[in-house]
Design a protein around this motif. Structure first.
Motif, mmCIF file in Angstrom:
data_model
loop_
_atom_site.group_PDB
_atom_site.id
_atom_site.type_symbol
_atom_site.label_atom_id
_atom_site.label_comp_id
_atom_site.label_asym_id
_atom_site.label_seq_id
_atom_site.Cartn_x
_atom_site.Cartn_y
_atom_site.Cartn_z
ATOM 1 N N MET A 1 0.833 -1.189 0.000
ATOM 2 C CA MET A 1 0.000 0.000 0.000
ATOM 3 C C MET A 1 0.873 1.245 0.000
ATOM 4 O O MET A 1 1.836 1.320 0.740
ATOM 5 C CB MET A 1 -0.869 0.029 1.249
ATOM 6 N N GLN A 2 0.488 2.181 -0.821
ATOM 7 C CA GLN A 2 1.184 3.458 -0.866
ATOM 8 C C GLN A 2 0.306 4.546 -0.268
ATOM 9 O O GLN A 2 -0.920 4.464 -0.318
ATOM 10 C CB GLN A 2 1.528 3.848 -2.297
ATOM 11 N N PHE A 3 0.976 5.570 0.258
ATOM 12 C CA PHE A 3 0.295 6.702 0.853
ATOM 13 C C PHE A 3 0.959 7.981 0.382
ATOM 14 O O PHE A 3 2.127 7.984 -0.013
ATOM 15 C CB PHE A 3 0.380 6.628 2.387
ATOM 16 N N ILE A 4 0.213 9.072 0.425
ATOM 17 C CA ILE A 4 0.765 10.407 0.200
ATOM 18 C C ILE A 4 0.997 11.018 1.577
ATOM 19 O O ILE A 4 0.110 10.984 2.442
ATOM 20 C CB ILE A 4 -0.200 11.307 -0.606
ATOM 21 N N ALA A 5 2.186 11.566 1.775
ATOM 22 C CA ALA A 5 2.533 12.179 3.056
ATOM 23 C C ALA A 5 3.123 13.561 2.825
ATOM 24 O O ALA A 5 3.780 13.809 1.811
ATOM 25 C CB ALA A 5 3.528 11.313 3.811
ATOM 26 N N LYS A 6 2.880 14.428 3.784
ATOM 27 C CA LYS A 6 3.526 15.733 3.809
ATOM 28 C C LYS A 6 4.687 15.614 4.778
ATOM 29 O O LYS A 6 4.499 15.215 5.933
ATOM 30 C CB LYS A 6 2.546 16.816 4.276
ATOM 31 N N ILE A 7 5.895 15.921 4.300
ATOM 32 C CA ILE A 7 7.094 15.747 5.107
ATOM 33 C C ILE A 7 7.779 17.092 5.307
ATOM 34 O O ILE A 7 8.006 17.837 4.349
ATOM 35 C CB ILE A 7 8.062 14.759 4.429
ATOM 36 N N THR A 8 8.098 17.393 6.564
ATOM 37 C CA THR A 8 8.849 18.589 6.908
ATOM 38 C C THR A 8 10.250 18.143 7.313
ATOM 39 O O THR A 8 10.424 17.405 8.290
ATOM 40 C CB THR A 8 8.182 19.354 8.064
ATOM 41 N N TRP A 9 11.231 18.556 6.539
ATOM 42 C CA TRP A 9 12.617 18.142 6.735
ATOM 43 C C TRP A 9 13.308 19.083 7.709
ATOM 44 O O TRP A 9 13.133 20.309 7.620
ATOM 45 C CB TRP A 9 13.348 18.130 5.395
ATOM 46 N N LEU A 10 14.079 18.523 8.619
ATOM 47 C CA LEU A 10 14.858 19.344 9.533
ATOM 48 C C LEU A 10 15.977 20.017 8.753
ATOM 49 O O LEU A 10 16.596 19.399 7.879
ATOM 50 C CB LEU A 10 15.451 18.488 10.656
ATOM 51 N N LYS A 11 16.250 21.260 9.079
ATOM 52 C CA LYS A 11 17.346 21.986 8.442
ATOM 53 C C LYS A 11 18.665 21.462 9.004
ATOM 54 O O LYS A 11 18.707 20.922 10.118
ATOM 55 C CB LYS A 11 17.207 23.476 8.721
ATOM 56 N N PRO A 12 19.762 21.611 8.265
ATOM 57 C CA PRO A 12 21.057 21.148 8.781
ATOM 58 C C PRO A 12 21.387 21.722 10.156
ATOM 59 O O PRO A 12 21.892 21.012 11.019
ATOM 60 C CB PRO A 12 22.055 21.618 7.718
ATOM 61 N N ILE A 13 21.045 22.961 10.384
ATOM 62 C CA ILE A 13 21.327 23.587 11.679
ATOM 63 C C ILE A 13 20.503 22.966 12.819
ATOM 64 O O ILE A 13 20.859 23.037 13.973
ATOM 65 C CB ILE A 13 21.118 25.121 11.605
ATOM 66 N N VAL A 55 9.767 21.461 2.910
ATOM 67 C CA VAL A 55 8.504 20.718 3.000
ATOM 68 C C VAL A 55 8.217 20.099 1.640
ATOM 69 O O VAL A 55 8.275 20.779 0.612
ATOM 70 C CB VAL A 55 7.331 21.632 3.428
ATOM 71 N N THR A 56 7.921 18.782 1.653
ATOM 72 C CA THR A 56 7.654 18.068 0.408
ATOM 73 C C THR A 56 6.402 17.214 0.537
ATOM 74 O O THR A 56 5.937 16.918 1.640
ATOM 75 C CB THR A 56 8.826 17.123 0.043
ATOM 76 N N LEU A 57 5.864 16.830 -0.603
ATOM 77 C CA LEU A 57 4.864 15.774 -0.676
ATOM 78 C C LEU A 57 5.575 14.550 -1.223
ATOM 79 O O LEU A 57 6.412 14.659 -2.133
ATOM 80 C CB LEU A 57 3.713 16.151 -1.609
ATOM 81 N N ALA A 58 5.259 13.387 -0.659
ATOM 82 C CA ALA A 58 5.946 12.159 -1.057
ATOM 83 C C ALA A 58 4.975 10.993 -1.082
ATOM 84 O O ALA A 58 4.009 10.954 -0.324
ATOM 85 C CB ALA A 58 7.075 11.852 -0.085
ATOM 86 N N LYS A 59 5.259 10.045 -1.967
ATOM 87 C CA LYS A 59 4.605 8.744 -1.914
ATOM 88 C C LYS A 59 5.463 7.892 -0.995
ATOM 89 O O LYS A 59 6.691 7.871 -1.136
ATOM 90 C CB LYS A 59 4.513 8.101 -3.295
ATOM 91 N N ILE A 60 4.818 7.219 -0.048
ATOM 92 C CA ILE A 60 5.571 6.390 0.895
ATOM 93 C C ILE A 60 4.970 4.990 0.956
ATOM 94 O O ILE A 60 3.774 4.812 0.714
ATOM 95 C CB ILE A 60 5.616 7.012 2.308
ATOM 96 N N GLN A 61 5.823 4.024 1.265
ATOM 97 C CA GLN A 61 5.375 2.657 1.519
ATOM 98 C C GLN A 61 6.511 1.933 2.229
ATOM 99 O O GLN A 61 7.671 2.334 2.121
ATOM 100 C CB GLN A 61 5.012 1.927 0.239
ATOM 101 N N TYR A 62 6.166 0.886 2.961
ATOM 102 C CA TYR A 62 7.205 0.077 3.589
ATOM 103 C C TYR A 62 8.061 -0.564 2.513
ATOM 104 O O TYR A 62 7.557 -0.954 1.455
ATOM 105 C CB TYR A 62 6.596 -1.012 4.465
ATOM 106 N N SER A 63 9.366 -0.705 2.782
ATOM 107 C CA SER A 63 10.254 -1.311 1.790
ATOM 108 C C SER A 63 10.043 -2.819 1.683
ATOM 109 O O SER A 63 10.179 -3.382 0.615
ATOM 110 C CB SER A 63 11.723 -0.997 2.107
ATOM 111 N N ASN A 64 9.696 -3.473 2.768
ATOM 112 C CA ASN A 64 9.429 -4.912 2.739
ATOM 113 C C ASN A 64 7.933 -5.115 2.994
ATOM 114 O O ASN A 64 7.519 -5.445 4.100
ATOM 115 C CB ASN A 64 10.261 -5.633 3.791
ATOM 116 N N VAL A 65 7.139 -4.918 1.974
ATOM 117 C CA VAL A 65 5.688 -4.919 2.141
ATOM 118 C C VAL A 65 5.134 -6.265 2.595
ATOM 119 O O VAL A 65 4.101 -6.326 3.251
ATOM 120 C CB VAL A 65 4.957 -4.454 0.860
ATOM 121 N N ASP A 66 5.822 -7.348 2.282
ATOM 122 C CA ASP A 66 5.325 -8.670 2.669
ATOM 123 C C ASP A 66 5.415 -8.926 4.167
ATOM 124 O O ASP A 66 4.587 -9.625 4.735
ATOM 125 C CB ASP A 66 6.093 -9.774 1.926
#
Length: 98
Positions: A1-13, A55-66
């Protein structure tokens, strides 16, 4: 299963990634953590839209779906880690219909 997620990335600082946020790749697989998650599970994150600098939108899913648990749902807040380093926080917005 895939999902759409909103991801907020931490800045290097803030301790986040020093290199660029990976875009349009199925090779980026950080660890996902959230309340109720048992174990450390790798998540394939395919960022496809930049909303702002960190901030990005991403498709996410577990790498080992089984073998992965069926515990991703809309509205779930999560954190992404590269090893022991927290690099982002996110929220699942919706499930992608296949």
């Amino acid at each position: 299963m895939q999902f759409i997620a909103k991801i907020t990335w931490l800045k290097p600082i803030e301790g986040g990634r020093v290199s660029k946020i990976p875009f349009n790749t199925i090779k980026y697989a950080p660890i996902i953590r959230f309340n109720g998650c048992i174990g450390n599970w790798s998540l394939i994150v395919n960022n496809f839209r930049e909303i702002s600098s960190y901030v990005t939108l991403a498709k996410i899913q577990y790498s080992n779906v089984d073998k992965a648990p069926d515990n991703l749902v809309g509205g779930l807040n999560f954190e992404l880690y590269e090893g022991h380093k927290k690099v982002a926080v996110g929220k699942i917005l919706e499930r992608v219909e296949e």
